[in-house]
Motif scaffolding. Structure first.
Motif, PDB file in Angstrom:
ATOM      1  N   GLY B 357       1.696 -55.229   6.872  1.00  0.00           N
ATOM      2  CA  GLY B 357       1.307 -54.278   7.915  1.00  0.00           C
ATOM      3  C   GLY B 357       0.858 -53.004   7.232  1.00  0.00           C
ATOM      4  O   GLY B 357       1.598 -52.477   6.396  1.00  0.00           O
ATOM      5  N   SER B 551     -10.478 -53.889  13.110  1.00  0.00           N
ATOM      6  CA  SER B 551      -9.610 -52.743  13.376  1.00  0.00           C
ATOM      7  C   SER B 551      -9.276 -52.646  14.858  1.00  0.00           C
ATOM      8  O   SER B 551      -8.123 -52.454  15.246  1.00  0.00           O
ATOM      9  CB  SER B 551     -10.315 -51.479  12.887  1.00  0.00           C
ATOM     10  OG  SER B 551      -9.609 -50.360  13.267  1.00  0.00           O
ATOM     11  N   MET B 552     -10.299 -52.791  15.709  1.00  0.00           N
ATOM     12  CA  MET B 552     -10.093 -52.685  17.158  1.00  0.00           C
ATOM     13  C   MET B 552      -9.223 -53.834  17.676  1.00  0.00           C
ATOM     14  O   MET B 552      -8.521 -53.696  18.661  1.00  0.00           O
ATOM     15  CB  MET B 552     -11.429 -52.711  17.903  1.00  0.00           C
ATOM     16  CG  MET B 552     -12.375 -51.593  17.546  1.00  0.00           C
ATOM     17  SD  MET B 552     -11.879 -50.026  18.234  1.00  0.00           S
ATOM     18  CE  MET B 552     -12.477 -50.191  19.887  1.00  0.00           C
ATOM     19  N   GLY B 553      -9.311 -54.975  16.996  1.00  0.00           N
ATOM     20  CA  GLY B 553      -8.546 -56.133  17.426  1.00  0.00           C
ATOM     21  C   GLY B 553      -7.113 -56.127  16.912  1.00  0.00           C
ATOM     22  O   GLY B 553      -6.396 -57.109  17.066  1.00  0.00           O
ATOM     23  N   GLY B 554      -6.703 -55.041  16.284  1.00  0.00           N
ATOM     24  CA  GLY B 554      -5.332 -54.920  15.800  1.00  0.00           C
ATOM     25  C   GLY B 554      -5.138 -55.469  14.396  1.00  0.00           C
ATOM     26  O   GLY B 554      -4.050 -55.393  13.843  1.00  0.00           O
TER      27      GLY B 554
END
Lengths: 239, 589
Positions: B357, B551-554
């Motif tokens: 992470g 990035s937008m998709g996590g």
């Protein structure tokens, strides 16, 4: 495709259309959209029994929310809260109590790291990633506001003048079939309206029978109530 | 020390524009004042610059919802400028643009230390600044958050351990944090990139003459270097100021949570509303066009009055200045700056790509190679690599070829349309990338003939070429202005035609500037998100858009993998180009 559009395979035994004519915008998923997310290591979930609890002085500076002045999940929640609790509540929550961000990852990280242990409008695609790392999240749905229903990006429509009309029909048919819905919900972790598709989304997204949800993908709501309320929310929050 | 061109005899200044001159040379004839080339260039530049502008200005008066018949009115303007948030955003934009003069001063000093003083280790310091510019802003900003977050930032935690301090002094979520990220990863490096070529074309004898006459080093810089570099400095200042108004990702990430909105994030907020608020967004865009128009007119007036040639035919000195032991101290300071501004965030970027992470060091088994394995096997990634390579090399090569021609016309010829083309060539810079992208999307989708480009690399190429036109043209124009016309005149007297003169005289002298333009265009294309996001498609998706989608998709770790690959690729290109550029540079010397 055989059985694709058979109402018997769908929730409430009917296909759900978002357009008034009932033939242009088909909604294939339905999940609970808003709620409060807490980090249970910092805030006991049971300590929040009402949305109004968020206005308590002890929670000031402990709440983060997705900026409702931006389009998306933040505005949807604020609209729901405006309808449920009125303008003063929305103003107090967003302008006095909460820290706002326009970045959904940051919002989830703040709650997960206990920087702001209470979050409003967190999205599962971020919290699920962080949960996988061991961070704790728990969704709370207070009885005075069990949440609203959303269809995410599952609406299917066929544009006029599309380049490959037959290919579009094949794709749309596959998308509403069991196989298509399994593939789609696995990819986006949403809750299919088809009753024969296994639920892979987090349990807190699945609507519970008997609760009074506000359906924000309802035609009348979308075209009238929502438009008026969004305007009022924006005026209240000073956009 | 060097005569402004405006003081040269009129006949001598205009000789290149006179058809008789080229005819006398008996070779390729450069078109005269009334040539068809003037009309052609005006049409091409006008179309590229005015079509998106016309779309935006018109859109600011069209108050009908998207998809509805046009309804003209002033509601968009009223909405944009009656909003306290819009006014605050404009105020913050101006406040945060204070970083530009700071960056110019630091950039000029660093360029001077690199080019003129050649402090120990200067090639690596210069390279470090180039590398800083190549770092993608989104993951680098995330890296800075990990370091300077007021709650869990690593540097804050370190400082807190210091006896008697026990404080967390840094807060990246603040106007100061925004300025810091911009200064270190964009503004100062880009100033060095813009000013170093200009300094390389600067005859050291001019500065030496000043010191021989008793001027101190500081006086020589203030009275000789700065005035002679005037056009380049004003270009950098103007470009920096305009670009500061367009800056987006950093402000969006660091400013929103503390109530700092700027001009571009405000436009983005209007575009994200539903229904999309095109009219107020376009009204804000149009107002920036007005500001730009005033600035460009001032710039034109300035460059007309101050045309200093620093590279003449009288010999050329590049002797480095001796700073003695002070040079090592200065070099150490510069290296420390590079370490903090480049190595630290770049290190975080690379480490982040190997983390389960991003930024979570305190979880079980924090490191993994899984993200690399899955990204490198992803066919979408491999297609994106191909698209990015085609796009970046295409934009870079075409920028050098097309915009050097345009700059030459602006700097050297007497074509009738020159005065019209010059301000037009600046226009696309006034448009925030997302507005330029929406205008181009509309153009690509709705214009018969042009619509074949929609969803192709060609469409992205056109969008990025329009975006790159202002900076590339102005850098090259400043470069041409620095080269005295007498060099071309001497070649012509010796019988060389225009093409031969350009190839053997201008091109070698201009090589460092051309290399800078090539690299800037290449890297800007590699990093661009705002202009291409609306024009890109599944079949033409460059790496930067893929990074944003991850990035937008996590999938932030996936995004950092792509960002690392983008950065390494850009640095490799920079190394290659730099080697070529320095070879050209030394051949001139």
């Amino acid at each position: 495709m055989p059985g694709a559009a058979d109402p018997q395979n769908w929730k409430d035994q009917k296909l759900k259309w978002m357009d008034p004519e009932g033939q242009y915008l088909l909604q294939t998923t339905e999940a609970v959209g808003s709620g409060i997310t807490v980090n249970p290591e910092a805030i006991p979930p049971a300590s929040i029994t009402s949305w109004r609890d968020l206005l308590k002085p002890e929670y000031k500076g402990k709440i983060a929310a997705f900026d409702p002045r931006l389009e998306g999940v933040g505005l949807a929640t604020a609209t729901y809260l405006y309808i449920k609790f009125g303008e003063d509540y929305v103003k107090q929550l967003y302008l006095d109590q909460a820290v706002l961000t326009g970045d959904e990852r940051q919002l989830a990280e703040w709650v997960g790291r206990k920087v702001y242990p209470i979050g409003v409008s967190l999205v599962p695609r971020q919290t699920e990633v962080l949960s996988g790392l061991g961070l704790k999240f728990e969704r709370v749905y207070p009885p005075d506001g069990p949440g609203h229903l959303v269809g995410g990006a599952s609406l299917i429509s066929m544009p006029k003048g599309r380049p490959h009309p037959n290919a579009g029909i094949v794709l749309a048919n596959w998308l509403v079939s069991k196989d298509g819905q399994v593939a789609y919900t696995n990819a986006v972790k949403d809750v299919s309206r088809r009753t024969d598709v296994p639920v892979v989304a987090p349990a807190y997204l699945v609507p519970k029978p008997g609760l009074d949800y506000l359906d924000t993908y309802d035609t009348d709501f979308w075209l009238t109530v929502r438009v008026q309320t969004v305007e009022l929310v924006r005026k209240a929050l000073g956009t | 020390v060097a005569a402004p061109s405006s003081e040269l005899p009129r006949a001598r200044r205009s000789i290149l524009g006179a058809p008789g001159f080229a005819a006398a040379a008996g070779r390729i004839t450069w078109p005269g004042r009334n040539s068809w080339l003037g009309t052609l260039l005006l049409i091409v530049v006008g179309l590229a610059a005015l079509v998106p502008v016309a779309f935006i200005v018109f859109g600011s008066f069209n108050v009908a919802p998207p998809g509805q018949p046009v309804r003209l009115g002033l509601e968009g303007w009223r909405q944009a400028f009656s909003s306290s948030q819009s006014l605050a955003a404009i105020g913050y934009s101006l406040l945060l643009s204070v970083r530009i003069p700071v960056a110019l001063l630091v950039g000029l000093l660093l360029s001077w230390l690199i080019v003129r003083a050649r402090i120990p280790g200067y090639p690596w310091i210069e390279f470090g600044l180039w590398a800083a510019f190549f770092l993608p802003s989104l993951p680098v900003t995330l890296g800075w958050i990990l370091l300077l977050d007021p709650n869990y930032g690593l540097l804050n935690a370190l400082v807190e351990q210091v006896p008697f301090l026990h404080a967390r002094p840094f807060n990246i979520f603040s106007p100061a944090g925004i300025v810091w990220v911009h200064l270190t990863t964009a503004n100062i490096p880009v100033m060095v990139i813009l000013l170093s070529p200009a300094l390389r074309q600067f005859d050291a004898a001019l500065e030496e003459a000043a010191t021989m006459c008793g001027a101190s080093r500081v006086q020589a810089i203030r009275r000789v270097v700065v005035p002679l570099l005037g056009p380049a400095l004003v270009t950098a200042l103007l470009a920096g100021f305009i670009r500061s108004l367009e800056a987006f990702e950093v402000e969006q990430l660091l400013g929103t949570s503390v109530g700092v909105q700027v001009y571009s994030t405000r436009i983005y907020a209007y575009l994200r509303q539903q229904p999309t608020q095109f009219a107020p967004a376009m009204a804000l865009g149009t107002s920036l066009l007005g500001i730009l128009f005033v600035l460009v007119l001032s710039y034109q007036a300035y460059t007309t009055r101050h045309r200093h040639a620093t590279l003449t035919g009288r010999g050329f000195s590049r002797r480095p200045l001796a700073l003695g032991k002070l040079g090592y101290v200065v070099s150490g300071t510069c290296s420390a700056f590079i370490a903090v501004s480049v190595v630290l965030p770049a290190g975080m970027l690379v480490i982040g790509s190997f983390m389960r992470g991003f930024g979570f060091f305190d979880v079980p088994e924090p490191f993994t190679t899984a993200h690399w394995t899955s990204i490198l096997r992803d066919p979408v990634f491999l297609r994106a690599v191909t698209t990015s390579l085609q796009l970046c090399f295409g934009v870079a090569v075409l920028s050098v070829v097309l915009f050097s021609l345009l700059a030459y016309v602006l700097a050297r010829t007497q074509l009738w349309s020159r005065g019209l083309i010059a301000p037009l060539a600046w226009l696309p810079w006034a448009l925030p990338g997302v507005l330029l992208g929406s205008a181009l999307l509309w153009l690509l989708v709705s214009t018969p003939g042009v619509n074949v480009l929609y969803g192709t690399v060609g469409g992205l190429l056109v969008a990025l070429l329009i975006k790159e036109m202002p900076l590339a043209t102005q850098i090259l124009r400043a470069g041409f202005t620095q080269i005295s016309e007498e060099l071309e005149q001497a070649a012509a007297v010796c019988g060389a035609g225009w093409l031969r003169t350009y190839r053997h005289i201008m091109l070698p002298l201009l090589a460092p500037v051309l290399m800078s333009v090539f690299l800037l265009a290449f890297v800007s294309s590699l990093r661009d998100i705002s202009t291409t996001i609306l024009v890109a498609s599944a079949s033409a998706r460059p790496l930067s858009i893929l990074m944003m989608e991850y990035s937008m998709g996590g999938n932030l770790a996936g995004a950092t993998v792509v960002a690392t690959i983008v950065t390494v690729g850009a640095i490799l290109v920079a190394l290659g180009a730099r080697r070529l550029g320095l070879r050209s540079d030394s051949s001139v010397a």
